[in-house]
Scaffold this active site. Structure first.
Site, PDB file in Angstrom:
ATOM      1  CG  HIS A   1      -2.047   0.984   1.103  1.00  0.00           C
ATOM      2  ND1 HIS A   1      -1.897   2.332   1.317  1.00  0.00           N
ATOM      3  CD2 HIS A   1      -3.336   0.807   0.736  1.00  0.00           C
ATOM      4  CE1 HIS A   1      -3.059   2.928   1.118  1.00  0.00           C
ATOM      5  NE2 HIS A   1      -3.942   2.042   0.760  1.00  0.00           N
TER       6      HIS A   1
ATOM      7  CG  ASP B   1      -8.559  -4.395  -2.599  1.00  0.00           C
ATOM      8  OD1 ASP B   1      -7.746  -3.559  -3.024  1.00  0.00           O
ATOM      9  OD2 ASP B   1      -9.770  -4.142  -2.445  1.00  0.00           O
TER      10      ASP B   1
HETATM   11  C1  SDX Z   1      -6.291  -0.081  -2.878  1.00  0.00           C
HETATM   12  O1  SDX Z   1      -4.657   4.459  -1.943  1.00  0.00           O
HETATM   13  C2  SDX Z   1      -5.558   3.793  -1.325  1.00  0.00           C
HETATM   14  O2  SDX Z   1      -5.923   4.102  -0.190  1.00  0.00           O
HETATM   15  C3  SDX Z   1      -6.153   2.639  -2.105  1.00  0.00           C
HETATM   16  C4  SDX Z   1      -7.084   1.743  -1.335  1.00  0.00           C
HETATM   17  C5  SDX Z   1      -8.379   2.455  -1.033  1.00  0.00           C
HETATM   18  O3  SDX Z   1      -9.049   2.086  -0.047  1.00  0.00           O
HETATM   19  O4  SDX Z   1      -8.786   3.308  -1.880  1.00  0.00           O
HETATM   20  O5  SDX Z   1      -6.487   1.317  -0.129  1.00  0.00           O
HETATM   21  C6  SDX Z   1      -7.463   0.498  -2.165  1.00  0.00           C
HETATM   22  O6  SDX Z   1      -6.073   0.253  -3.998  1.00  0.00           O
HETATM   23  C7  SDX Z   1      -5.368  -1.019  -2.153  1.00  0.00           C
HETATM   24  C8  SDX Z   1      -4.166  -1.509  -3.027  1.00  0.00           C
HETATM   25  C9  SDX Z   1      -4.661  -2.627  -3.931  1.00  0.00           C
HETATM   26  N1  SDX Z   1      -3.617  -2.991  -4.900  1.00  0.00           N
HETATM   27  C10 SDX Z   1      -2.949  -4.149  -4.819  1.00  0.00           C
HETATM   28  O7  SDX Z   1      -3.067  -4.954  -3.903  1.00  0.00           O
HETATM   29  C11 SDX Z   1      -2.013  -4.406  -5.989  1.00  0.00           C
HETATM   30  C12 SDX Z   1      -0.683  -4.950  -5.496  1.00  0.00           C
HETATM   31  N2  SDX Z   1      -0.006  -3.923  -4.759  1.00  0.00           N
HETATM   32  C13 SDX Z   1       0.894  -3.083  -5.429  1.00  0.00           C
HETATM   33  O8  SDX Z   1       1.062  -3.087  -6.755  1.00  0.00           O
HETATM   34  C14 SDX Z   1       1.478  -1.928  -4.627  1.00  0.00           C
HETATM   35  O9  SDX Z   1       1.742  -2.371  -3.359  1.00  0.00           O
HETATM   36  C15 SDX Z   1       0.640  -0.666  -4.588  1.00  0.00           C
HETATM   37  C16 SDX Z   1       0.236  -0.250  -5.947  1.00  0.00           C
HETATM   38  C17 SDX Z   1      -0.564  -0.887  -3.754  1.00  0.00           C
HETATM   39  C18 SDX Z   1       1.496   0.431  -3.947  1.00  0.00           C
HETATM   40  O10 SDX Z   1       2.529   0.635  -4.810  1.00  0.00           O
HETATM   41  P1  SDX Z   1       3.729   1.685  -4.559  1.00  0.00           P
HETATM   42  O11 SDX Z   1       3.514   2.481  -3.340  1.00  0.00           O
HETATM   43  O12 SDX Z   1       3.905   2.412  -5.829  1.00  0.00           O
HETATM   44  O13 SDX Z   1       4.923   0.702  -4.220  1.00  0.00           O
HETATM   45  P2  SDX Z   1       6.039   0.309  -5.271  1.00  0.00           P
HETATM   46  O14 SDX Z   1       5.396  -0.186  -6.540  1.00  0.00           O
HETATM   47  O15 SDX Z   1       6.997   1.440  -5.372  1.00  0.00           O
HETATM   48  O16 SDX Z   1       6.711  -0.947  -4.575  1.00  0.00           O
HETATM   49  C19 SDX Z   1       7.715  -0.755  -3.567  1.00  0.00           C
HETATM   50  C20 SDX Z   1       8.476  -2.090  -3.524  1.00  0.00           C
HETATM   51  C21 SDX Z   1       8.885  -2.573  -4.904  1.00  0.00           C
HETATM   52  O17 SDX Z   1      10.024  -3.387  -4.703  1.00  0.00           O
HETATM   53  P3  SDX Z   1      11.416  -2.946  -5.391  1.00  0.00           P
HETATM   54  O18 SDX Z   1      11.099  -2.813  -6.862  1.00  0.00           O
HETATM   55  O19 SDX Z   1      11.750  -1.601  -4.730  1.00  0.00           O
HETATM   56  O20 SDX Z   1      12.350  -4.074  -5.060  1.00  0.00           O
HETATM   57  O21 SDX Z   1       7.590  -3.121  -3.019  1.00  0.00           O
HETATM   58  C22 SDX Z   1       7.379  -4.110  -4.041  1.00  0.00           C
HETATM   59  C23 SDX Z   1       7.774  -3.465  -5.341  1.00  0.00           C
HETATM   60  O22 SDX Z   1       8.190  -4.452  -6.269  1.00  0.00           O
HETATM   61  N3  SDX Z   1       5.935  -4.417  -4.012  1.00  0.00           N
HETATM   62  C24 SDX Z   1       5.426  -5.622  -4.250  1.00  0.00           C
HETATM   63  C25 SDX Z   1       4.042  -5.465  -4.076  1.00  0.00           C
HETATM   64  N4  SDX Z   1       3.762  -4.202  -3.746  1.00  0.00           N
HETATM   65  C26 SDX Z   1       4.951  -3.552  -3.715  1.00  0.00           C
HETATM   66  N5  SDX Z   1       6.015  -6.809  -4.593  1.00  0.00           N
HETATM   67  C27 SDX Z   1       5.171  -7.862  -4.756  1.00  0.00           C
HETATM   68  N6  SDX Z   1       3.826  -7.787  -4.601  1.00  0.00           N
HETATM   69  C28 SDX Z   1       3.232  -6.620  -4.262  1.00  0.00           C
HETATM   70  N7  SDX Z   1       1.907  -6.566  -4.095  1.00  0.00           N
END
Ligand code: SDX
Length: 376
Positions: free
Chosen positions: A260, A316
């Site tokens: 998140h 989720d």
């Molecule tokens: C919602 O904003 C809100 O409040 C949204 C929400 C709401 O109520 O409205 O809470 C609802 O959208 C919840 C999120 C649902 N999405 C997912 O579950 C999709 C999977 N999660 C991600 O893609 C990610 O965690 C985000 C999009 C939620 C957040 O992304 P960020 O803040 O841009 O984080 P990032 O992509 O920069 O990742 C940071 C690191 C990375 O590693 P490195 O490349 O630095 O080595 O964490 C890793 C990412 O690869 N990472 C994950 C991951 N989420 C982050 N690795 C594997 N699986 C994941 N889910």
């Protein structure tokens, strides 16, 4: 003018609001002064809807009146059903919903009126009609006539009845109502920001809501709950869950339902509540047998993701198995998220219209300069 730039506006304050705030340190989701988890334990979604849009928790009379209004306003104009019937059956449910939300504006006499009273009236109409549309999306796609909400039944019971065409138990209605509360509002996620950006041109509420639907569909955002259930169905059993996740991580895939932007390396408090809600449903004996399998798989997934990536579940991750336990079709998971979040979006659109400053940021230009067009 100091100019700062953060990719994805990470950590940037984009607006002032009295609606909600994520106190990550204090581990509290503040909704107009209340803790969202307290509201989820002690109130109903319609209580929270009233708090978001009218600014206070309703008294008994106000709650009964609002439940009645929502059931009455939930009668969707026939042309909207006709539009949905004309759409290709292969169209994603969120795209069908986006089309319907956009068209709803044409059937609201208050559409261009941004006064507070008109906006609150419009907001109730939009929330009620969107809930009815969402609850019938799969039925209309299959050629079945829509079922409408009944006066005298609660908002949550009406939605569950329309979705499943069954008679939900008190436990099922309570679980669904809690999911609507925790989905209702969450500060400034992408879809809320999209809606406020659109509203800041003084565009109407339906245009702003349409932008919100379009944003929420993405799997990085609301689309994740649908993707979580697809992941669980692919992984199949608790024995295979760890290897399934490790394989995905090896291929650099994102594990849906984890991480998140704001919570970073913390558990989303809403996920913990939905995990408990799933357990309560299972213990009540009202959930299908597969719900225990999903629960066991999710617990294993939590352990693996903490160990491998230091990441925790978001809402989720546990909302998906709760919806499956309520026999809700997967295609409706994200539309239900939007139906619930419409309450928060309406509050933000009203707040933006009431104290507006057009969103118009600048850019960090990385393209060429000084080129001259050839005179050929
Ligand atoms: C919602 O904003 C809100 O409040 C949204 C929400 C709401 O109520 O409205 O809470 C609802 O959208 C919840 C999120 C649902 N999405 C997912 O579950 C999709 C999977 N999660 C991600 O893609 C990610 O965690 C985000 C999009 C939620 C957040 O992304 P960020 O803040 O841009 O984080 P990032 O992509 O920069 O990742 C940071 C690191 C990375 O590693 P490195 O490349 O630095 O080595 O964490 C890793 C990412 O690869 N990472 C994950 C991951 N989420 C982050 N690795 C594997 N699986 C994941 N889910």
């Amino acid at each position: 003018m100091e100019q700062s730039y953060r990719p994805g506006l990470e950590g940037v304050i984009a607006a002032e609001t009295a609606i909600s705030f994520l106190d990550v340190e204090g581990e509290e989701i503040v909704i107009r002064g209340y803790n969202l988890l307290d509201l989820a334990q002690q109130k109903t979604y319609v209580d929270v809807l009233h708090l978001l849009v009218f600014g206070t928790l309703p008294d008994e009379k106000e709650l009964a009146q609002l439940e009645h209004t929502l059931a009455e306003e939930g009668k969707v104009p026939d042309p909207i059903w006709n539009i949905l019937k004309e759409l290709p059956p292969t169209m994603h449910a969120m795209d069908r919903l986006r089309t319907a939300v956009s068209a709803l504006g044409g059937f609201d006499p208050d559409v261009e009126d941004t006064s507070l009273e008109a906006s609150q009236r419009k907001g109730m109409r939009a929330i009620a009609r969107i809930a009815t549309i969402v609850s019938n999306l799969h039925h209309v796609r299959e050629g079945t006539e829509p079922l409408l909400p009944e006066v005298g039944k609660s908002f949550a019971e009406n939605m569950l009845r329309m979705i499943t065409r069954g008679t939900p138990s008190a436990e099922e209605i309570r679980a669904f109502d809690q999911s609507l509360i925790v989905y209702s509002e969450h500060e400034m996620p992408n879809s809320t920001f999209a809606a406020r950006v659109i509203a800041s041109t003084m565009a109407d509420m339906y245009g702003a809501l349409t932008g919100g639907v379009a944003s929420l569909k993405g799997y990085l955002h609301g689309g994740a709950n649908e993707a979580v259930m697809i992941m669980l169905q692919e992984a199949k059993t608790a024995d295979q869950m760890e290897s399934y996740i490790l394989e995905k991580l090896r291929s650099k895939a994102r594990i849906m339902g984890f991480g998140h932007r704001v919570y970073m390396k913390k558990m989303d408090p809403r996920a913990q509540l939905m995990k408990e809600t799933l357990k309560t449903l299972i213990d009540s004996g009202k959930a299908p047998v597969r719900a225990q399998t999903w629960y066991d798989m999710c617990v294993i997934g939590e352990r693996v993701m903490q160990r491998e990536k230091g990441l925790y579940p978001n809402l989720d991750y546990y909302a998906a198995p709760v919806y499956d336990a309520l026999n809700i079709p997967v295609e409706l998971y994200t539309p239900i998220f939007f139906a619930s979040r419409t309450a928060g979006l309406v509050a933000h659109i009203i707040e933006q219209h009431a104290n507006n400053r057009l969103f118009r940021p600048r850019v960090l230009y990385t393209g060429p300069r000084g080129l001259k067009p050839s005179s050929n």
